[in-house]
Design a protein around this motif. Structure first.
Motif, PDB file in Angstrom:
ATOM      1  N   SER A  56       0.814  -1.217   0.000  1.00 20.67           N
ATOM      2  CA  SER A  56       0.000   0.000   0.000  1.00 20.67           C
ATOM      3  C   SER A  56       0.846   1.265   0.000  1.00 20.67           C
ATOM      4  CB  SER A  56      -0.925   0.010   1.223  1.00 20.67           C
ATOM      5  OG  SER A  56      -1.787  -1.105   1.214  1.00 20.67           O
ATOM      6  N   ALA A  57       2.094   1.148   0.455  1.00 26.65           N
ATOM      7  CA  ALA A  57       2.988   2.310   0.499  1.00 26.65           C
ATOM      8  C   ALA A  57       3.690   2.545  -0.828  1.00 26.65           C
ATOM      9  CB  ALA A  57       4.022   2.131   1.608  1.00 26.65           C
ATOM     10  N   ARG A  87       4.342   3.941  -4.275  1.00 23.30           N
ATOM     11  CA  ARG A  87       3.940   5.291  -4.662  1.00 23.30           C
ATOM     12  C   ARG A  87       2.645   5.306  -5.464  1.00 23.30           C
ATOM     13  NH1 ARG A  87       7.778   9.189  -8.324  1.00 23.30           N
ATOM     14  NH2 ARG A  87       6.190  10.714  -8.920  1.00 23.30           N
ATOM     15  N   LEU A 130      -0.307   4.393  -3.035  1.00 26.91           N
ATOM     16  CA  LEU A 130      -0.493   5.405  -2.001  1.00 26.91           C
ATOM     17  C   LEU A 130      -1.077   6.690  -2.572  1.00 26.91           C
ATOM     18  CD1 LEU A 130      -0.080   6.363   0.918  1.00 26.91           C
ATOM     19  CD2 LEU A 130       2.254   7.033   0.284  1.00 26.91           C
ATOM     20  N   ASN A 147      -4.717   6.291  -3.704  1.00 25.63           N
ATOM     21  CA  ASN A 147      -5.652   6.283  -2.578  1.00 25.63           C
ATOM     22  C   ASN A 147      -5.848   7.680  -1.996  1.00 25.63           C
ATOM     23  OD1 ASN A 147      -6.386   3.573  -2.575  1.00 25.63           O
ATOM     24  ND2 ASN A 147      -4.621   2.952  -1.357  1.00 25.63           N
TER      25      ASN A 147
END
Length: 481
Positions: A260-261, A263, A266, A269
């Motif tokens: 989820s981190a 780029r 992230l 989102n």
């Protein structure tokens, strides 16, 4: 007879999944025409009946990430059918209710069905040929807005001509029809992660989301500086920090924070939260403008049914722009599609700030905003799926759907505060002022431009190709395990 084991027919699979998405999203606006009547219908106070809306919001926030992860682990079609069964059960309970408690129970069950849209997108990734995937996921993603737009006139028409319980019987019937179609036409994916479900992670994230969304949705009623509101915000932050610490250290987390981190995930989102804020502003302004008495000088004095019909074109335009979104994404990349959608929405709200004195003007504004939403929402699944392993598709899409829900909740809270404070006297009461509506339009335009600025930081095609390669590598590792 079930055809789930046979080769899937792409067009039929897309149509069934999109129908499921529209059916579930109808639950958002299903009860809006009932809100003024609920205290009398359920023999409860107006403050208590607001929980009919809030309960569904909270249940949806809890269910979306959990069902997405369970779909990756145990089968997306199975979780899709479970979600639809919960929708039918909730609609039936609500249809049989004449008091607050069973109605709340039914609305909670309806909210638990919210994972249908991200699950449908994930099934498409697993089952459809590559050339059909872009337009199919764009259509599925936009079904969230389509159902919301169609729900208001449909529910208004039923309430004006039948008993209010028919609303929920109709919802239950639609759910049964979609279940039959899924059983017949939608195959079960063979892509599964297996493993152990992260119960602690699910409880932690659910607790944080309930605290956060409860504070956002009820803060205006309780007071933004009230101890309960501030306490819920503080609890949400604390629990999220502890949850993140735990998720980074568990072997099979509910949400893979490292993925989820990335780029692309992230930033997408983040853009989804801000863009959803812009999207929902239209739903809060246009109905009130249309229904306020003409004697105010700016209200149009229309019935609830006419109000709903004015919003229908926006939903239809969202659906119509889905293939356009896919074509732009193929030619220029989904990042470009998201940015174009943000520009269109910003232009729509800018026009709406000065173009609100006649029904035809609001039709143009809502259709323009709907076109931008269709473009942007159609691109988001492509951005997410381009950067996550196929084994995490449902969980990643569910998280993106959750981000949109948080954005709409914040939009509702902000607009509520503005309309409550910018008022004019009208008879014995006060009504929102035209300046308040214009301010919300301006905020919607500003939020769309903010989403545009955020989307500019999404990696270009070269970097997206690298992240896709990383995703495929992760799939190979998962398969080896």
């Amino acid at each position: 007879m079930s055809l789930a084991g046979a080769a899937p027919r792409p067009n039929v699979v897309v149509a069934v999944l999109a129908l499921g998405g529209i059916t579930v999203s109808l639950m958002q606006t299903l009860v809006i025409p009932l809100i003024p009547m609920l205290p009398g219908l359920l023999h409860a106070s107006p403050a208590d009946t607001t929980w009919v809306i809030t309960a569904t919001l909270l249940a949806s926030a809890v269910a979306t990430p959990v069902v997405g992860r369970l779909g990756d682990m145990y089968g997306k079609r199975a979780m899709l059918l479970l979600s639809l069964c919960l929708l039918v059960a909730g609609s039936t309970v609500a249809a049989l209710s004449d008091s607050l408690v069973p109605m709340l129970a039914g609305r909670v069950l309806q909210g638990l069905a919210s994972g249908v849209i991200p699950l449908g997108i994930s099934i498409m990734r697993d089952e459809l040929p590559a050339e059909k995937l872009g337009s199919a996921t764009a259509m599925m993603s936009s079904s969230l807005g389509v159902g919301g737009a169609l729900g208001l006139p449909a529910s208004a028409l039923l309430i004006e001509n039948t008993d209010w319980h028919v609303l929920f019987w109709t919802a239950a019937g639609l759910g049964v029809v979609v279940i039959g179609f899924v059983l017949t036409f939608v195959p079960e994916s063979s892509v599964r992660t297996g493993g152990r479900f992260d119960v602690v992670g699910a409880l932690g994230l659910s607790t944080a989301l309930v605290c956060l969304l409860l504070a956002i949705s009820k803060g205006a009623d309780w007071g933004w500086t009230d101890g309960l509101t501030l306490g819920l915000f503080g609890a949400a932050v604390l629990v999220l920090l502890l949850w993140g610490w735990f998720e980074l250290r568990t072997r099979m987390p509910l949400v893979d924070l490292r993925t989820s981190a990335r780029r692309q995930v992230l930033v997408t989102n983040l853009a989804s939260v801000v863009f959803a804020f812009a999207m929902f502003a239209m739903s809060l302004v246009l109905p009130q403008l249309l229904q306020l008495p003409a004697a105010t000088g700016y209200g149009l004095g229309q019935s609830l049914l006419v109000t709903g019909l004015v919003l229908v074109p926006a939903g239809l335009v969202m659906m119509a722009t889905s293939p356009v979104s896919a074509r732009i994404s193929r030619a220029r990349g989904p990042k470009t599609t998201l940015m174009v959608g943000a520009v269109v929405v910003a232009a729509g709200y800018g026009l709406g700030a000065v173009f609100m004195s006649a029904i035809w003007q609001l039709l143009i504004v809502s259709a323009l905003i709907g076109a931008g939403i269709g473009l942007a929402y159609g691109s988001m699944p492509a951005l997410i799926m381009g950067a996550v392993p196929i084994s995490e598709t449902a969980a990643a899409n569910s998280l993106n759907t959750l981000m949109r829900a948080i954005g709409t909740s914040i939009s509702s809270a902000v607009a509520g505060v503005i309309l409550a404070h910018l008022t004019i006297p009208f008879g014995p009461a006060e009504v929102p002022s035209q300046g308040g509506f214009r301010l919300i339009m301006a905020l919607g335009s500003g939020a769309a431009l903010a989403a545009l600025a955020i989307a500019a930081f999404i990696p270009g095609r070269a970097r997206q190709t690298e992240e896709a390669a990383e995703s495929r590598h992760s799939d190979v590792i998962s398969a080896a395990r």
